[in-house]
Design an enzyme around this catalytic site. Structure first.
Site, PDB file in Angstrom:
ATOM      1  N   THR A 181      -2.874   1.443   5.947  1.00  0.00           N
ATOM      2  CA  THR A 181      -3.692   0.770   6.764  1.00  0.00           C
ATOM      3  C   THR A 181      -4.793   1.517   7.966  1.00  0.00           C
ATOM      4  N   GLY A 220       3.813   4.002  11.998  1.00  0.00           N
ATOM      5  CA  GLY A 220       4.190   3.963  12.311  1.00  0.00           C
ATOM      6  C   GLY A 220       4.486   5.594  12.376  1.00  0.00           C
ATOM      7  N   GLU A 463       4.467  -4.833   5.734  1.00  0.00           N
ATOM      8  CA  GLU A 463       4.013  -4.839   4.457  1.00  0.00           C
ATOM      9  C   GLU A 463       3.925  -6.294   3.452  1.00  0.00           C
TER      10      GLU A 463
HETATM   11  C1  LIG Z   1      22.529  -4.123   6.599  1.00  0.00           C
HETATM   12  C2  LIG Z   1      21.761  -4.027   5.963  1.00  0.00           C
HETATM   13  C3  LIG Z   1      21.511  -2.457   5.521  1.00  0.00           C
HETATM   14  C4  LIG Z   1      20.478  -2.013   4.866  1.00  0.00           C
HETATM   15  C5  LIG Z   1      20.331  -0.753   4.172  1.00  0.00           C
HETATM   16  C6  LIG Z   1      18.937  -0.093   4.366  1.00  0.00           C
HETATM   17  C7  LIG Z   1      17.955   0.333   4.948  1.00  0.00           C
HETATM   18  C8  LIG Z   1      17.283   0.724   5.024  1.00  0.00           C
HETATM   19  C9  LIG Z   1      17.051   0.698   7.082  1.00  0.00           C
HETATM   20  C10 LIG Z   1      15.388   0.552   7.200  1.00  0.00           C
HETATM   21  C11 LIG Z   1      15.181  -0.039   8.321  1.00  0.00           C
HETATM   22  C12 LIG Z   1      13.497  -0.159   8.663  1.00  0.00           C
HETATM   23  C13 LIG Z   1      13.475  -0.820  10.226  1.00  0.00           C
HETATM   24  C14 LIG Z   1      12.190  -0.910  10.011  1.00  0.00           C
HETATM   25  C15 LIG Z   1      10.728  -0.312   9.747  1.00  0.00           C
HETATM   26  C16 LIG Z   1       9.645  -1.460   9.929  1.00  0.00           C
HETATM   27  C17 LIG Z   1       8.135  -0.919  10.612  1.00  0.00           C
HETATM   28  C18 LIG Z   1       6.752  -1.364   9.207  1.00  0.00           C
HETATM   29  C19 LIG Z   1       6.599  -0.541   8.060  1.00  0.00           C
HETATM   30  C20 LIG Z   1       5.244  -1.041   8.141  1.00  0.00           C
HETATM   31  C21 LIG Z   1       4.881  -0.358   6.958  1.00  0.00           C
HETATM   32  C22 LIG Z   1       3.550  -1.450   6.193  1.00  0.00           C
HETATM   33  O1  LIG Z   1       2.764  -2.117   6.772  1.00  0.00           O
HETATM   34  S1  LIG Z   1       2.042  -0.358   5.333  1.00  0.00           S
HETATM   35  C23 LIG Z   1       1.205  -1.185   4.719  1.00  0.00           C
HETATM   36  C24 LIG Z   1       1.871  -2.560   4.130  1.00  0.00           C
HETATM   37  N1  LIG Z   1       0.332  -3.126   3.677  1.00  0.00           N
HETATM   38  C25 LIG Z   1       0.290  -4.195   2.396  1.00  0.00           C
HETATM   39  O2  LIG Z   1       1.492  -4.745   1.913  1.00  0.00           O
HETATM   40  C26 LIG Z   1      -1.194  -4.511   2.005  1.00  0.00           C
HETATM   41  C27 LIG Z   1      -0.791  -6.093   1.075  1.00  0.00           C
HETATM   42  N2  LIG Z   1      -2.121  -5.836   0.605  1.00  0.00           N
HETATM   43  C28 LIG Z   1      -2.082  -5.771  -0.878  1.00  0.00           C
HETATM   44  O3  LIG Z   1      -0.764  -5.708  -1.224  1.00  0.00           O
HETATM   45  C29 LIG Z   1      -2.604  -6.202  -1.537  1.00  0.00           C
HETATM   46  O4  LIG Z   1      -4.511  -5.518  -0.737  1.00  0.00           O
HETATM   47  C30 LIG Z   1      -3.117  -7.283  -2.062  1.00  0.00           C
HETATM   48  C31 LIG Z   1      -2.471  -7.109  -2.850  1.00  0.00           C
HETATM   49  C32 LIG Z   1      -3.375  -8.355  -1.247  1.00  0.00           C
HETATM   50  C33 LIG Z   1      -4.955  -7.381  -3.073  1.00  0.00           C
HETATM   51  O5  LIG Z   1      -4.980  -6.410  -3.400  1.00  0.00           O
HETATM   52  P1  LIG Z   1      -6.316  -7.385  -4.752  1.00  0.00           P
HETATM   53  O6  LIG Z   1      -7.329  -7.533  -4.336  1.00  0.00           O
HETATM   54  O7  LIG Z   1      -5.805  -5.122  -5.203  1.00  0.00           O
HETATM   55  O8  LIG Z   1      -5.211  -7.326  -5.593  1.00  0.00           O
HETATM   56  P2  LIG Z   1      -5.260  -8.656  -6.251  1.00  0.00           P
HETATM   57  O9  LIG Z   1      -4.988  -9.596  -5.370  1.00  0.00           O
HETATM   58  O10 LIG Z   1      -6.797  -9.248  -7.108  1.00  0.00           O
HETATM   59  O11 LIG Z   1      -4.340  -8.405  -7.773  1.00  0.00           O
HETATM   60  C34 LIG Z   1      -4.429  -7.684  -8.939  1.00  0.00           C
HETATM   61  C35 LIG Z   1      -3.641  -7.412  -9.375  1.00  0.00           C
HETATM   62  O12 LIG Z   1      -2.371  -6.629  -8.463  1.00  0.00           O
HETATM   63  C36 LIG Z   1      -1.370  -7.182  -8.665  1.00  0.00           C
HETATM   64  N3  LIG Z   1      -0.837  -6.630  -7.480  1.00  0.00           N
HETATM   65  C37 LIG Z   1      -0.931  -6.939  -6.114  1.00  0.00           C
HETATM   66  N4  LIG Z   1      -0.655  -6.027  -5.628  1.00  0.00           N
HETATM   67  C38 LIG Z   1       1.216  -5.602  -6.652  1.00  0.00           C
HETATM   68  C39 LIG Z   1       1.746  -4.903  -6.211  1.00  0.00           C
HETATM   69  N5  LIG Z   1       2.450  -4.292  -5.271  1.00  0.00           N
HETATM   70  N6  LIG Z   1       3.114  -4.404  -7.510  1.00  0.00           N
HETATM   71  C40 LIG Z   1       2.494  -4.829  -8.654  1.00  0.00           C
HETATM   72  N7  LIG Z   1       1.221  -5.848  -9.009  1.00  0.00           N
HETATM   73  C41 LIG Z   1       0.451  -5.843  -7.537  1.00  0.00           C
HETATM   74  C42 LIG Z   1      -1.181  -8.711  -8.605  1.00  0.00           C
HETATM   75  O13 LIG Z   1      -0.793  -9.534  -8.439  1.00  0.00           O
HETATM   76  C43 LIG Z   1      -2.846  -9.089  -9.793  1.00  0.00           C
HETATM   77  O14 LIG Z   1      -2.426  -8.965 -11.343  1.00  0.00           O
HETATM   78  P3  LIG Z   1      -2.971 -10.487 -11.724  1.00  0.00           P
HETATM   79  O15 LIG Z   1      -2.118  -9.813 -13.405  1.00  0.00           O
HETATM   80  O16 LIG Z   1      -4.078  -9.877 -11.621  1.00  0.00           O
HETATM   81  O17 LIG Z   1      -2.194 -11.491 -10.931  1.00  0.00           O
HETATM   82  C1  LIG Z   2       4.884  -3.699  14.198  1.00  0.00           C
HETATM   83  C2  LIG Z   2       4.061  -2.784  12.693  1.00  0.00           C
HETATM   84  C3  LIG Z   2       4.152  -1.812  11.870  1.00  0.00           C
HETATM   85  C4  LIG Z   2       3.373  -1.616  11.157  1.00  0.00           C
HETATM   86  N1  LIG Z   2       3.498  -0.163   9.793  1.00  0.00           N
HETATM   87  C5  LIG Z   2       2.878   0.298   9.537  1.00  0.00           C
HETATM   88  C6  LIG Z   2       2.923   2.078   8.868  1.00  0.00           C
HETATM   89  O1  LIG Z   2       3.559   2.289   9.210  1.00  0.00           O
HETATM   90  N2  LIG Z   2       1.938   2.220   7.764  1.00  0.00           N
HETATM   91  C7  LIG Z   2       0.721   1.314   7.574  1.00  0.00           C
HETATM   92  O2  LIG Z   2       0.106   1.327   6.370  1.00  0.00           O
HETATM   93  N3  LIG Z   2       0.101   0.145   7.923  1.00  0.00           N
HETATM   94  C8  LIG Z   2       1.136  -0.268   9.165  1.00  0.00           C
HETATM   95  N4  LIG Z   2       0.763  -1.301   9.941  1.00  0.00           N
HETATM   96  C9  LIG Z   2       0.230  -2.404   9.151  1.00  0.00           C
HETATM   97  C10 LIG Z   2       0.664  -3.669   8.713  1.00  0.00           C
HETATM   98  O3  LIG Z   2       0.650  -3.225   6.880  1.00  0.00           O
HETATM   99  C11 LIG Z   2      -0.821  -4.810   8.480  1.00  0.00           C
HETATM  100  O4  LIG Z   2      -1.224  -5.723   9.657  1.00  0.00           O
HETATM  101  C12 LIG Z   2      -0.775  -5.873   7.501  1.00  0.00           C
HETATM  102  O5  LIG Z   2      -1.059  -5.440   6.220  1.00  0.00           O
HETATM  103  C13 LIG Z   2      -1.618  -7.089   8.027  1.00  0.00           C
HETATM  104  O6  LIG Z   2      -3.579  -6.628   7.750  1.00  0.00           O
HETATM  105  P1  LIG Z   2      -4.064  -6.454   9.444  1.00  0.00           P
HETATM  106  O7  LIG Z   2      -3.189  -6.377  10.311  1.00  0.00           O
HETATM  107  O8  LIG Z   2      -5.372  -6.244   8.844  1.00  0.00           O
HETATM  108  O9  LIG Z   2      -4.462  -8.351   9.213  1.00  0.00           O
HETATM  109  P2  LIG Z   2      -5.128  -9.203   8.395  1.00  0.00           P
HETATM  110  O10 LIG Z   2      -5.387  -8.548   6.884  1.00  0.00           O
HETATM  111  O11 LIG Z   2      -6.969  -9.176   8.979  1.00  0.00           O
HETATM  112  O12 LIG Z   2      -4.448 -10.175   8.352  1.00  0.00           O
HETATM  113  C14 LIG Z   2      -5.266 -11.155  10.000  1.00  0.00           C
HETATM  114  C15 LIG Z   2      -5.608 -12.588   9.029  1.00  0.00           C
HETATM  115  O13 LIG Z   2      -6.111 -12.882   7.788  1.00  0.00           O
HETATM  116  C16 LIG Z   2      -5.172 -13.676   6.953  1.00  0.00           C
HETATM  117  N5  LIG Z   2      -5.433 -12.929   5.396  1.00  0.00           N
HETATM  118  C17 LIG Z   2      -6.520 -12.078   5.318  1.00  0.00           C
HETATM  119  N6  LIG Z   2      -6.285 -11.960   3.875  1.00  0.00           N
HETATM  120  C18 LIG Z   2      -6.377 -13.490   3.711  1.00  0.00           C
HETATM  121  C19 LIG Z   2      -6.643 -13.456   1.956  1.00  0.00           C
HETATM  122  N7  LIG Z   2      -7.007 -12.884   0.760  1.00  0.00           N
HETATM  123  N8  LIG Z   2      -6.248 -14.814   1.808  1.00  0.00           N
HETATM  124  C20 LIG Z   2      -6.153 -16.027   2.994  1.00  0.00           C
HETATM  125  N9  LIG Z   2      -6.111 -15.419   4.427  1.00  0.00           N
HETATM  126  C21 LIG Z   2      -6.478 -14.038   4.451  1.00  0.00           C
HETATM  127  C22 LIG Z   2      -4.017 -13.289   7.226  1.00  0.00           C
HETATM  128  O14 LIG Z   2      -3.093 -14.363   6.290  1.00  0.00           O
HETATM  129  C23 LIG Z   2      -3.944 -13.419   8.436  1.00  0.00           C
HETATM  130  O15 LIG Z   2      -3.918 -14.734   8.883  1.00  0.00           O
HETATM  131  C24 LIG Z   2       1.813  -2.192  10.666  1.00  0.00           C
HETATM  132  C25 LIG Z   2       1.588  -3.303  11.668  1.00  0.00           C
HETATM  133  C26 LIG Z   2       2.822  -3.872  12.087  1.00  0.00           C
HETATM  134  C27 LIG Z   2       2.385  -4.829  13.306  1.00  0.00           C
END
Ligand SMILES: CCCCCCCCCCCCCCCCCCC/C=C/C(=O)SCCNC(=O)CCNC(=O)[C@H](O)C(C)(C)COP(=O)(O)OP(=O)(O)OC[C@H]1O[C@@H](n2cnc3c(N)ncnc32)[C@H](O)[C@@H]1OP(=O)(O)O
Ligand SMILES: Cc1cc2nc3c(=O)[nH]c(=O)nc-3n(C[C@H](O)[C@H](O)[C@H](O)COP(=O)(O)OP(=O)(O)OC[C@H]3O[C@@H](n4cnc5c(N)ncnc54)[C@H](O)[C@@H]3O)c2cc1C
Length: 613
Positions: A181, A220, A463
């Protein structure tokens, strides 16, 4: 010996109509897993609470566990006791600390657990998690290291890279984060601005954050803890943008922990929750890393700069998909913790009278209190069991993917995206309901519930922000609906779009049939998905472009994804409760709980269900 249990609580527990042990074993994956879960903390307490013998501790835990499990078959009171012992033994509560002090206290505990996990040779990720959560109940500064950093190496690295880097991570020779991010982009990954430009002369990548919005922001452990990042950046080679790739990027000196040349890192400041996680920012000023630092399992850059694309450019997203599964499971367990605290409180809290002059009653006797809590008990079971069902689907799909068969990737992405959104939203609502059910005491940090909320509600954002995740799932569901409209064959998971019919046999004056409940949820999902598809096509018929029509239908598309998840959850709950081999009394109770969950859902979404008759 352990402390006496409140008589109201003891009485409530003695009225259980089933044997909690069966349920506890089921929830934790069997008696051996449960034994290990109980043994590990007791083993460690012996190290920390010298005056208590291990036998004492086990008896206390078994006593506590047997009773607590009356409600949820969960073993959750350990951390309360552990926290108390640790506070007395030198682990102070972080509730009264500054953010800096709380981070340091959590870091102290986390480092302790890291050492012990290695010394005890705990290989199983769940065991590691149980062990750590006792000591670091809130946000763990190493969370990204444990999960996304290592998962990214395992899923995106070549065998050589895994051999080289994973031992460093496993032994904490490095501490990692997952930096994707940016300040300007979190959702729209194609908008990420950080660049990794290949220098063919020196066979190196030059990493750069050219604008303020390209600064990595949120990861993080970036603020203080991590000295290496798996960093996602736009690969540029031979003048061409080859999309987002992952890189192993050293951030801080392994000895001095000072930022390396060209690196500016820091903490992003106070947050709504997650206080003991040092989420940070990172700016890169033309930092050079060797070509070998690009994770090249799926895509490669050859020495001459030639880019070899992956078989599927979505494979780079696998670490996010994997972690969404973790979030799906944790949501259910977080709600389970909150509702256990609230239910136990409701058994011991006496307030007001039902019969005038009859004396104050346990608040659990009020129907309104039962409705608040029993629906959340049912929801916790539903989420935990649906997460197990989704994980089974994931494991079979992932094993195919590892053999190169990617046919299930779209279904997997849709399932993880929609279930992550559904479970975290349901968890957030449920935990807050449990907190309010405890009256003023639910507002005390000492209740434990406020931190559960402020830490875990962030899972609605990280996520993949929930709305966006629903829209991602809707892409898949809409494609399936289009295929259904043409009579084409559908993936197993969405075949109900072609077969669902509303032939409900139950009548209002009889106990509802469970198969009718599944049929009702299936029909509701099929109807909402079909309606969203119709609205999209109506938009196209009005002359809108595909993307404008998508936006025009997006609120219904979000509803479609949530209705799909709700159906998946109800079906998993009922089918697993019927098939789990419980004794009659336990199965009867659990099917009653499943009905409560499903019927409560129909009341909460009565508009959908009335509309489909
Ligand atoms: C008690 C139980 C015990 C459990 C034991 C387990 C132990 C583990 C313990 C864990 C403890 C954890 C504690 C908590 C810690 C948490 C800390 C926070 C960590 C956070 C990290 C993050 O946030 S990382 C950043 C995350 N960011 C995102 O997720 C970004 C989201 N955005 C996207 O993914 C993309 O931008 C998009 C998908 C929204 C759009 O991308 P794009 O515009 O390129 O794609 P399209 O929409 O045009 O789609 C294109 C095409 O691709 C397909 N696709 C998209 N994404 C995926 C994917 N991920 N996989 C597969 N395919 C994908 C999409 O479907 C489209 O396909 P079409 O065929 O065209 O439809
Ligand atoms: C506690 C915490 C831990 C995190 N840890 C990590 C980490 O370890 N690593 C990492 O890489 N990231 C991390 N992140 C970042 C996290 O992955 C992003 O905050 C998340 O992906 C959302 O993106 P953004 O913050 O830019 O929000 P935005 O995408 O800007 O969202 C803002 C608003 O816009 C809307 N929006 C955006 N796009 C669309 C769309 N296409 N259609 C409709 N509505 C839309 C959303 O629904 C939302 O209401 C963390 C975030 C938090 C809060």
């Amino acid at each position: 010996m352990g402390k006496s249990v409140n008589p109201d609580l003891a009485k409530a527990r003695s009225q259980a109509t089933f044997d909690p042990a069966n349920l506890t074993n089921y929830l934790y994956g069997g008696p051996e897993k449960l034994r290990r879960k109980r043994y590990l903390p007791a083993f460690v307490f012996k190290e920390l609470c010298t005056e208590m013998s291990l036998t004492d501790l086990c008896l206390i835990f078994l006593g506590l566990l047997t009773h607590v499990s009356d409600y949820l078959g969960l073993t959750l009171s350990i951390e309360n006791m552990a926290a108390k012992e640790y506070k007395e033994e030198g682990f102070k509560s972080t509730d009264d600390m500054s953010r800096e002090e709380a981070y340091e206290e959590s870091m102290r505990r986390a480092v302790y657990t890291n050492k012990r996990v290695l010394q005890l040779n705990l290989q199983d990720q769940e065991e590691q998690y149980y062990f750590r959560e006792i000591f670091v109940p809130g946000a763990n500064p190493f969370a990204l290291h444990y999960v996304m950093f290592k998962d990214a190496i395992n899923t995106q690295g070549t065998e050589d890279q895994i051999q080289k880097w994973l031992p460093l991570a496993e032994t904490y020779a490095v501490t990692g984060t997952y930096a994707q991010t940016e300040l300007g982009h979190g959702t729209f990954l194609r908008g990420l601005e950080t660049t990794a430009e290949y220098d063919v002369q020196r066979e190196e990548f030059i990493l750069n954050t050219p604008t303020i919005t390209s600064s990595k922001f949120w990861p993080g452990a970036l603020g203080k803890t991590a000295n290496v990042a798996i960093l996602n950046a736009k690969l540029i080679t031979k003048g061409r943008n080859c999309g987002m790739q992952s890189f192993w990027v050293p951030l801080r000196h392994l000895e001095t922990h000072q930022p390396l040349p060209g690196i500016t890192v820091g903490d992003i400041g106070p947050k709504f929750g997650y206080h003991t996680s040092d989420n940070g920012f990172l700016q890169l000023n033309r930092v050079r890393i060797p070509r070998e630092n690009m994770l090249m399992r799926y895509s490669k850059v050859l020495q001459d700069g030639t880019f070899v694309p992956p078989e599927n450019d979505r494979l780079v997203y696998v670490p996010m998909t994997q972690f969404r599964f973790v979030v799906i499971g944790r949501s259910g367990w977080t709600l389970a913790k909150a509702v256990t605290v609230a239910t136990r409180y409701s058994a011991v809290r006496r307030q007001s009278e039902i019969t005038p002059g009859g004396g104050e009653v346990q608040i659990l006797d009020f129907q309104t209190q039962q409705h608040k809590l029993f629906t959340q008990i049912a929801s916790a079971y539903a989420m935990i069991i649906a997460a197990k069902a989704a994980k089974d689907l994931y494991d079979s799909a992932f094993s195919k993917m590892e053999k190169g068969n990617l046919e299930d990737l779209p279904m997997l992405h849709a399932l993880t995206s929609s279930m992550k959104a559904f479970n975290t939203w349901e968890m957030a609502t449920g935990v807050e309901q449990c907190r309010m059910a405890c009256g003023g005491h639910g507002y005390l940090l000492a209740s434990g519930i406020p931190q559960m909320y402020t830490d875990m509600v962030s899972a609605c954002t990280y996520e993949g922000e929930n709305t966006v995740m629903c829209l991602q799932a809707a892409r898949f569901l809409n494609k399936c609906q289009e295929a259904a409209n043409k009579g084409e064959r559908l993936p197993q998971l969405t075949r109900f779009l072609q077969t669902s019919r509303l032939n409900i046999s139950s009548s209002l004056d009889q106990d509802v049939d469970l198969n009718d409940i599944i049929a009702a949820y299936e029909f509701r999902a099929a109807t909402v998905i079909s309606e969203a598809n119709a609205r999209l096509n109506a938009g196209l018929a009005m002359g809108k472009s595909q993307s404008e029509a998508w936006n025009y239908a997006s609120q219904l598309l979000v509803k479609a994804a949530l209705a799909f998840s709700h159906w998946f959850t109800v079906r998993a709950l009922i089918e697993n409760m019927r098939g789990a081999g419980f004794d009659n009394s336990t199965e009867t109770l659990l099917l009653q709980l499943a009905k409560l969950y499903a019927l409560d859902g129909m009341l909460r979404y009565s508009g959908d269900f009335r509309k489909v008759g």
